[in-house]
Design a protein around this motif. Structure first.
Motif, PDB file in Angstrom:
ATOM      1  N   ASN A 384       0.837  -1.202   0.000  1.00  0.00           N
ATOM      2  CA  ASN A 384       0.000   0.000   0.000  1.00  0.00           C
ATOM      3  C   ASN A 384       0.871   1.251   0.000  1.00  0.00           C
ATOM      4  O   ASN A 384       1.800   1.366   0.816  1.00  0.00           O
ATOM      5  CB  ASN A 384      -0.893   0.034   1.240  1.00  0.00           C
ATOM      6  N   ASN A 385       0.572   2.175  -0.900  1.00  0.00           N
ATOM      7  CA  ASN A 385       1.287   3.452  -0.959  1.00  0.00           C
ATOM      8  C   ASN A 385       0.385   4.563  -0.441  1.00  0.00           C
ATOM      9  O   ASN A 385      -0.815   4.604  -0.755  1.00  0.00           O
ATOM     10  CB  ASN A 385       1.698   3.772  -2.404  1.00  0.00           C
ATOM     11  N   TYR A 386       0.984   5.453   0.355  1.00  0.00           N
ATOM     12  CA  TYR A 386       0.227   6.597   0.862  1.00  0.00           C
ATOM     13  C   TYR A 386       1.137   7.815   0.897  1.00  0.00           C
ATOM     14  O   TYR A 386       2.125   7.856   1.639  1.00  0.00           O
ATOM     15  CB  TYR A 386      -0.326   6.324   2.257  1.00  0.00           C
ATOM     16  N   ASP A 387       0.802   8.823   0.080  1.00  0.00           N
ATOM     17  CA  ASP A 387       1.548  10.081   0.027  1.00  0.00           C
ATOM     18  C   ASP A 387       0.571  11.229   0.270  1.00  0.00           C
ATOM     19  O   ASP A 387      -0.525  11.251  -0.296  1.00  0.00           O
ATOM     20  CB  ASP A 387       2.218  10.283  -1.335  1.00  0.00           C
ATOM     21  N   ILE A 388       0.987  12.189   1.088  1.00  0.00           N
ATOM     22  CA  ILE A 388       0.140  13.349   1.341  1.00  0.00           C
ATOM     23  C   ILE A 388       1.005  14.591   1.524  1.00  0.00           C
ATOM     24  O   ILE A 388       2.042  14.555   2.199  1.00  0.00           O
ATOM     25  CB  ILE A 388      -0.763  13.134   2.575  1.00  0.00           C
ATOM     26  N   THR A 389       0.591  15.666   0.889  1.00  0.00           N
ATOM     27  CA  THR A 389       1.177  16.986   1.099  1.00  0.00           C
ATOM     28  C   THR A 389       0.060  17.914   1.554  1.00  0.00           C
ATOM     29  O   THR A 389      -0.997  17.984   0.913  1.00  0.00           O
ATOM     30  CB  THR A 389       1.818  17.524  -0.185  1.00  0.00           C
ATOM     31  N   HIS A 390       0.297  18.595   2.658  1.00  0.00           N
ATOM     32  CA  HIS A 390      -0.720  19.454   3.248  1.00  0.00           C
ATOM     33  C   HIS A 390      -0.102  20.827   3.488  1.00  0.00           C
ATOM     34  O   HIS A 390       0.796  20.978   4.324  1.00  0.00           O
ATOM     35  CB  HIS A 390      -1.209  18.834   4.575  1.00  0.00           C
ATOM     36  N   ASN A 391      -0.588  21.821   2.770  1.00  0.00           N
ATOM     37  CA  ASN A 391      -0.187  23.206   2.992  1.00  0.00           C
ATOM     38  C   ASN A 391      -1.326  23.916   3.708  1.00  0.00           C
ATOM     39  O   ASN A 391      -2.477  23.867   3.260  1.00  0.00           O
ATOM     40  CB  ASN A 391       0.121  23.910   1.679  1.00  0.00           C
ATOM     41  N   SER A 392      -1.004  24.572   4.815  1.00  0.00           N
ATOM     42  CA  SER A 392      -2.043  25.140   5.671  1.00  0.00           C
ATOM     43  C   SER A 392      -1.684  26.562   6.078  1.00  0.00           C
ATOM     44  O   SER A 392      -0.525  26.866   6.384  1.00  0.00           O
ATOM     45  CB  SER A 392      -2.219  24.274   6.923  1.00  0.00           C
ATOM     46  N   LEU A 393      -2.709  27.426   6.106  1.00  0.00           N
ATOM     47  CA  LEU A 393      -2.568  28.802   6.586  1.00  0.00           C
ATOM     48  C   LEU A 393      -3.651  29.057   7.616  1.00  0.00           C
ATOM     49  O   LEU A 393      -4.832  28.730   7.390  1.00  0.00           O
ATOM     50  CB  LEU A 393      -2.703  29.797   5.426  1.00  0.00           C
ATOM     51  N   TYR A 394      -3.262  29.645   8.737  1.00  0.00           N
ATOM     52  CA  TYR A 394      -4.220  29.987   9.792  1.00  0.00           C
ATOM     53  C   TYR A 394      -3.946  31.407  10.261  1.00  0.00           C
ATOM     54  O   TYR A 394      -2.793  31.771  10.529  1.00  0.00           O
ATOM     55  CB  TYR A 394      -4.094  29.022  10.968  1.00  0.00           C
ATOM     56  N   THR A 395      -4.982  32.223  10.347  1.00  0.00           N
ATOM     57  CA  THR A 395      -4.843  33.573  10.889  1.00  0.00           C
ATOM     58  C   THR A 395      -6.041  33.877  11.778  1.00  0.00           C
ATOM     59  O   THR A 395      -7.144  33.359  11.555  1.00  0.00           O
ATOM     60  CB  THR A 395      -4.781  34.643   9.773  1.00  0.00           C
ATOM     61  N   SER A 396      -5.840  34.715  12.769  1.00  0.00           N
ATOM     62  CA  SER A 396      -6.956  35.171  13.600  1.00  0.00           C
ATOM     63  C   SER A 396      -6.620  36.506  14.227  1.00  0.00           C
ATOM     64  O   SER A 396      -5.446  36.843  14.439  1.00  0.00           O
ATOM     65  CB  SER A 396      -7.298  34.153  14.694  1.00  0.00           C
ATOM     66  N   VAL A 397      -7.667  37.265  14.522  1.00  0.00           N
ATOM     67  CA  VAL A 397      -7.562  38.539  15.224  1.00  0.00           C
ATOM     68  C   VAL A 397      -8.552  38.495  16.374  1.00  0.00           C
ATOM     69  O   VAL A 397      -9.727  38.160  16.174  1.00  0.00           O
ATOM     70  CB  VAL A 397      -7.870  39.732  14.304  1.00  0.00           C
TER      71      VAL A 397
END
Length: 746
Positions: A384-397
């Motif tokens: 079984n092959n499993y590849d994941i790329t996760h780009n994430s941005l979080y902002t709050s005020v």
């Protein structure tokens, strides 16, 4: 407009005023040792200006020449009013309330603090508590905490999974300095990416938590505060080695760059290169691995202008090899010669936060935070092959202020989250983009005595989940001295990352199926749940020694859940809930200071976790109904000559039987019983502190050498139809002993 845009790209912390008074609040004891009071109320008489003391009893409060009387109060203690004539540092000692003058209460600083005053059921775990076990990363930081369950997700990857209120970590909002951090692609291994020595304290909240931190929290929130360059040691070294040939090194180097800037370099490395097969099943009991983890942290403090900010740069490279002892990735990958796998992860993070307090109106503050992360995992498990790329941005005020006076406080603000996934499962692409913008408002009423209520509401618009609201309410009432009765309810909603959160399914021969696939994410609908809870905390004296007892009951009801169904031993099926799914959790915990410097903690926990699997409602697999916990810690008196001492700690965990998912259609040799055996383990550690600069420690994990029999089902034929590594309910390796040293220069 430029100033607003500037603030939106940085982030928060509540800070200092132009002129202020700082001090420390202590509890009166029969000895001369300091006993800080956490959460004491401090306010100027006749004004709306107030604050509370922190974990070490310290406080800072704005000062004006018109302020003359400072009031300090704490449940179970006599309120004190201090006459103040100048902005000087104060040390205030509160006397316990008692009708019998001859009764004397003794105590010392506790490594885990519970507040009698907060509306939320939150307790703080200090770095001293973390040192009771050689916790080398965050996943190993909860061994001495009865509220968090720690177990292995499978028998080959060595992944530790945590649970609270009977639910696994995806149902918890896990944050680093109030920024959601263990989510998405990092769910399976992310806890092992935060070294324990980087953690200053951990705040654990049971129940729905605050609307300020997001809508995903269902069962609770865990927030890790990192050490600060301005207060951490200038040099800190922690070296660890174990008989399983695991080696770790942590180094902190902090320096003051200027009057307002401090910076620190934090280095973590760990390695384990020897293959172990204690149970002789042909599979490694734990993976071999290498990890390099680096953080550069900058801190800016400007009390005259009311600013404080942090900027963090992080890099992680983590490599694991798992599987059969004779597996060679160069020769055997993609073949049936031997079963094995590799998990290679690279992660980059940049985060920043800015806090500003109005120096003219100190109860008004603004906090801005932002974080970007790029997580790339390349992995395979057998075929079984499993590849994941996760780009994430979080902002709050977040904006904080008061209504009328300091008894009525509020927080309001907005947040934005962006997540892009490139996800490949064998040959199927599950790539997607999620984005959400939300607004929240939270009101807190605190009369500094009997009643505290926090009520929040947030509205979010999500490109895949739609527009929805998340209400959260927490209330605390003090019926009598040193007591706290709490109640809470709240709603959470989340998109399930079914493969990232359940990577153990790849270490089986099961076929993977997604059923009734008409939803927006993997063809499934979002998970929605309500959490309700009540808690009662009572402090008391027993034989003139301090003690407390806590009763907790929480229930989580799912309106929808992505069911992970292992009940067919040849398949794992993901589908939307059709029926009931709930988790009931009851816990009683007793803390008692038996005698000077000797503390006991006892807890019993009962779980009732049921889910509808097809046409049948069953107990959740591998969740023990009963658990007993005991911890004892003792410290000798600190030597007056060289400040040396001994520290001793022991923890006992007993887990009752756990249900296995069905194996009844397997051939007899590949069948398991309906339930596992019960499991009891003992961990111990001894620390010798030679001086404030140097200490050594020696410990043992699972010293009774408890081992699970047959943790890998079908180990004799890993490419056959009955291979499964997910039936793990207890230790696999057996006993492990370790030693280490800590060196620091202040």
């Amino acid at each position: 407009m430029k100033n607003i845009l500037y603030i939106l790209f940085i982030f928060p912390l509540v800070i200092f005023s132009q002129e202020q008074i700082s001090g420390k609040i202590l509890e009166a004891t029969e000895s001369k040792k300091e006993a800080p009071l956490f959460g004491a109320n401090v306010y100027w008489l006749g004004t709306s200006v107030g604050t509370t003391s922190d974990f070490d009893g310290n406080f800072t409060i704005p000062y004006d020449k018109s302020y003359t009387k400072l009031v300090v109060s704490y449940v179970g203690f006599k309120t004190d009013t201090i006459q103040v004539t100048s902005a000087k540092k104060l040390q205030i000692t509160l006397e316990p309330k008692s009708e019998l003058e001859e009764v004397t209460i003794t105590s010392r600083k506790q490594t885990t603090a519970k507040s009698y005053l907060n509306a939320t059921n939150t307790f703080t775990v200090s770095s001293d508590e973390l040192l009771k076990a050689a916790c080398c990363n965050l996943s190993e930081s909860f061994e001495t905490n009865p509220s968090i369950d720690v177990n292995f997700a499978d028998a080959v990857t060595g992944t530790r999974q945590i649970k609270m209120l009977g639910l696994t970590s995806p149902y918890l909002l896990i944050a680093t300095e109030n920024i959601p951090s263990i989510r998405g692609a990092s769910q399976a291994y992310g806890l092992s990416f935060i070294p324990g020595t980087w953690v200053e304290s951990i705040q654990i909240t049971k129940g729905a938590g605050s609307v300020v931190n997001g809508f995903e929290s269902i069962a609770g929130q865990i927030n890790a505060e990192l050490v600060k360059p301005s207060t951490d040691d200038r040099l800190f070294v922690n070296l660890y080695g174990a008989i399983n040939e695991r080696l770790e090194l942590n180094t902190h180097i902090n320096t003051k760059v200027s009057e307002k800037w401090d910076t620190g370099i934090y280095l973590h490395g760990n390695t384990s290169s020897k293959k172990h097969d204690v149970n002789d099943d042909g599979f490694m009991d734990m993976p071999i691995y290498n990890q390099i983890n680096v953080m550069n942290r900058w801190q800016y403090t400007n009390p005259e202008k009311g600013f404080v900010s942090f900027i963090n740069f992080k890099f992680l490279n983590d490599e694991k090899q798992t599987g059969q002892v004779n597996f060679d990735p160069i020769k055997d990958r993609g073949t049936t010669n031997a079963w094995g796998g590799e998990i290679d992860t690279k992660r980059y993070e940049v985060s920043t936060k800015l806090g500003y307090v109005n120096t003219e109106i100190p109860w008004q503050s603004v906090g801005v935070q932002a974080a970007f992360s790029s997580h790339e995992q390349d992995s395979y498990f057998g075929l079984n092959n499993y590849d994941i790329t996760h780009n994430s941005l979080y902002t709050s005020v977040v904006y904080n202020s008061i209504i009328s006076d300091s008894r009525n406080k509020f927080k309001t603000g907005i947040s934005y989250t962006y997540d892009h996934y490139d996800e490949l499962v064998n040959t199927t692409d599950y790539g997607r983009t999620e984005s959400a913008i939300g607004a929240f408002f939270e009101y807190a009423f605190d009369n500094l005595n009997d009643v505290n209520i926090t009520a929040g509401l947030r509205v979010d618009s999500h490109n895949l989940l739609g527009t929805f609201i998340s209400p959260r309410v927490h209330a605390r009432y003090t019926p009598w001295v040193k007591s706290a009765l709490r109640a809470s309810f709240g709603r959470g909603k989340r998109s399930a990352n079914i493969f990232a959160e359940n990577q153990s399914v790849f270490s089986t021969s099961r076929s993977i199926n997604i059923l009734n696939a008409n939803g927006e994410i993997y063809g499934l609908d979002p998970e929605i749940a309500w959490n309700y809870g009540v808690s009662f905390l009572q402090g008391f004296d027993f034989f003139s020694r301090k003690a407390d007892i806590t009763f907790d009951y929480y229930r989580t009801d799912f309106q929808n859940q992505v069911v992970v169904d292992f009940e067919n031993p040849q398949e794992v099926n993901f589908y939307n809930l059709e029926g009931d799914s709930y988790a009931n959790s009851f816990q009683v915990e007793i803390n008692y200071n038996v005698f000077e410097n000797f503390d006991m903690r006892l807890a019993y926990k009962y779980y009732d976790v049921q889910t509808q699997y097809g046409s049948e409602k069953l107990e959740k697999p591998l969740v023990p109904k009963n658990r007993f916990f005991a911890n004892a810690s003792y410290e000798t008196a600190i030597s007056e000559t060289n400040l040396s001492q001994w520290k001793f700690d022991a923890t006992f965990n007993w887990l009752g039987k756990q249900r296995f998912s069905s194996t009844e259609t397997n051939p007899l040799q590949y069948q398991l019983g309906e339930y596992s055996s019960s499991v009891g383990t003992v961990n111990v550690q001894i620390t010798k502190v030679f001086s404030p600069k140097f200490e050594v420690y020696l410990g043992g994990e699972n010293i009774t050498n408890v081992q699970q029999y047959n943790p890998v089902l079908g180990a004799d034929n890993p490419f056959g139809p009955y291979f499964d590594t997910t039936f793990v309910y207890g230790p696999i390796f057996g006993s492990n002993y370790y030693a280490g040293l800590r060196f620091r220069i202040n």
